[in-house]
Design an enzyme around this catalytic site. Structure first.
Site, PDB file in Angstrom:
ATOM      1  N   ASP A  67       0.812  -1.217   0.000  1.00 40.43           N
ATOM      2  CA  ASP A  67       0.000   0.000   0.000  1.00 40.43           C
ATOM      3  C   ASP A  67       0.848   1.269   0.000  1.00 40.43           C
ATOM      4  O   ASP A  67       0.635   2.171   0.817  1.00 40.43           O
ATOM      5  CB  ASP A  67      -0.940   0.012   1.212  1.00 40.43           C
ATOM      6  CG  ASP A  67      -1.620  -1.319   1.437  1.00 40.43           C
ATOM      7  OD1 ASP A  67      -2.053  -1.927   0.444  1.00 40.43           O
ATOM      8  OD2 ASP A  67      -1.712  -1.762   2.603  1.00 40.43           O
ATOM      9  N   GLU A 239     -11.385  -0.528  -3.213  1.00 37.65           N
ATOM     10  CA  GLU A 239     -10.572   0.007  -2.117  1.00 37.65           C
ATOM     11  C   GLU A 239      -9.412   0.812  -2.684  1.00 37.65           C
ATOM     12  O   GLU A 239      -9.302   1.029  -3.894  1.00 37.65           O
ATOM     13  CB  GLU A 239     -10.043  -1.144  -1.248  1.00 37.65           C
ATOM     14  CG  GLU A 239      -9.154  -2.127  -1.994  1.00 37.65           C
ATOM     15  CD  GLU A 239      -8.752  -3.307  -1.140  1.00 37.65           C
ATOM     16  OE1 GLU A 239      -9.433  -3.594  -0.144  1.00 37.65           O
ATOM     17  OE2 GLU A 239      -7.740  -3.962  -1.471  1.00 37.65           O
TER      18      GLU A 239
END
Length: 356
Positions: A67, A239
């Site tokens: 991420d 997401e």
């Protein structure tokens, strides 16, 4: 997504779209040794005799950094990622987006509301004269993932969150994850995030709500839903949002499907206003697994010194299993734009035919 897929082998990647780097092996670029920033043309043609061979080879950070988010601050680039062996909020530094050095843990002290472990996906913005980090962590009381906000005087931290409660946590919808701050062209700050609906078997949405100028509070009564998983390739979730304002329109790049499989990819939606309505012009992801990398996604868009845009994201070697699995590494993929404003995100490719 931020949960670690572990060393198990991901499923076989789908057929990739053709990548821009057609040549096999290392693609070599020529950069003037005495020129301006990487990617800028040499202002003095005479210095071309001093050119040296330089290449961008992915991953640009081969350690585990899921991420990834990259911030331009104080004349350098700073990359943050999900918790790992480098600390609760790992931070790296680079002068050119290609070569990275580990700085350490940008958030060594946990917030009162959090429990140890499961600190995910920090993203940082400069607001009100401070660096503000929005991050995901486990709420000790409920064991759900929620959003926190922490503050620091430097991009390397230490970031401090003294709150007794999460900044955002939609308990009835599985919690809240993947916060992404965005500052519009008019200077108004916003926060995007995802309700963790797939965690409890309900629909997940990417949402947005305005922030106070210093980033310490949300403005308004409720967030606005932007997109959900309504295309077959997206599976049961969306997401990892990031927004780019370009040509008077807003472009949302997001991730979808199973973060731990080769089905994970990057989608695109577009709108004339940040609050929508949003449309998805394509019925397939902008970027999906390739022979070079599996599970690309959950990244951010950065603009290099020459004005070119790049997508920084994670991925892992498709054939790495067991002890050979390095985690989700940080990759750099060119983000181009067609004449009609459509983003073009090929790859991911182990070699890239230009530098930032």
């Amino acid at each position: 997504m931020t949960r670690n897929p572990g060393p198990s082998r991901p499923s076989s990647p789908p057929r990739p779209r053709p990548a821009r780097t057609a040549a096999a092996g290392l693609v070599v670029l020529l950069l003037a040794a005495c020129g301006g920033p990487a990617g800028d043309p040499d202002p003095d043609p005479a210095t071309t005799e001093q050119e040296s061979d330089v290449a961008l080879t992915n991953p640009v950070h081969d350690g585990n950094l899921p991420d990834p988010f990259v911030l331009r601050a104080e004349g350098a680039w700073y990359a943050y990622g999900t918790q790992g062996r480098l600390g609760t909020m790992p931070v790296l530094r680079s002068d050119d987006l290609v070569h990275w050095e580990v700085v350490g843990d940008a958030m060594p002290t946990l917030a009162p509301w959090t429990g140890a472990g499961r600190h995910w996906a920090p993203e940082v913005v400069e607001l009100g004269g401070r660096y503000v980090a929005y991050y995901t962590a486990m709420e000790r009381e409920t064991q759900q993932q929620c959003l926190g906000v922490a503050f620091a005087d430097a991009p390397t931290g230490p970031f401090v969150d003294e709150a007794e409660q999460p900044f955002v946590c939609e308990h009835d919808e599985g919690g809240s994850i993947d916060a992404s701050p965005f500052v519009a062209a008019d200077g108004t700050p916003y926060l995007l995030w995802k309700n963790d609906g797939n965690h409890v078997g309900v629909r997940s949405w990417i949402r947005v709500q305005q922030l106070a100028p210093d980033g310490t509070a949300l403005v308004g009564d409720a967030p606005v839903d932007l997109i959900t998983h309504d295309q077959p390739w997206e599976g049961h979730l969306v997401e990892g949002p990031t927004v780019v304002e370009r040509g008077g329109r807003f472009h949302l790049l997001y991730s979808a499907n199973d973060y731990g499989s080769a089905d994970y990819g990057v989608g695109w939606a577009v709108a004339d206003a940040l609050t929508g309505p949003w449309t998805k012009p394509l019925d397939a992801p902008l970027m999906r697994s390739s022979p070079d990398a599996a599970g690309p996604g959950h990244g951010c868009v950065v603009t290099a010194d020459d004005g070119a845009t790049w997508y920084v994201h994670h991925a892992w070697p498709p054939d790495a299993v067991g002890a050979a699995y390095p985690g989700r590494q940080m990759w750099l993929t060119p983000l181009d734009w067609d004449a009609d404003g459509t983003p073009v995100l090929d790859g991911p490719s182990a070699t890239v035919d230009r530098l930032p």
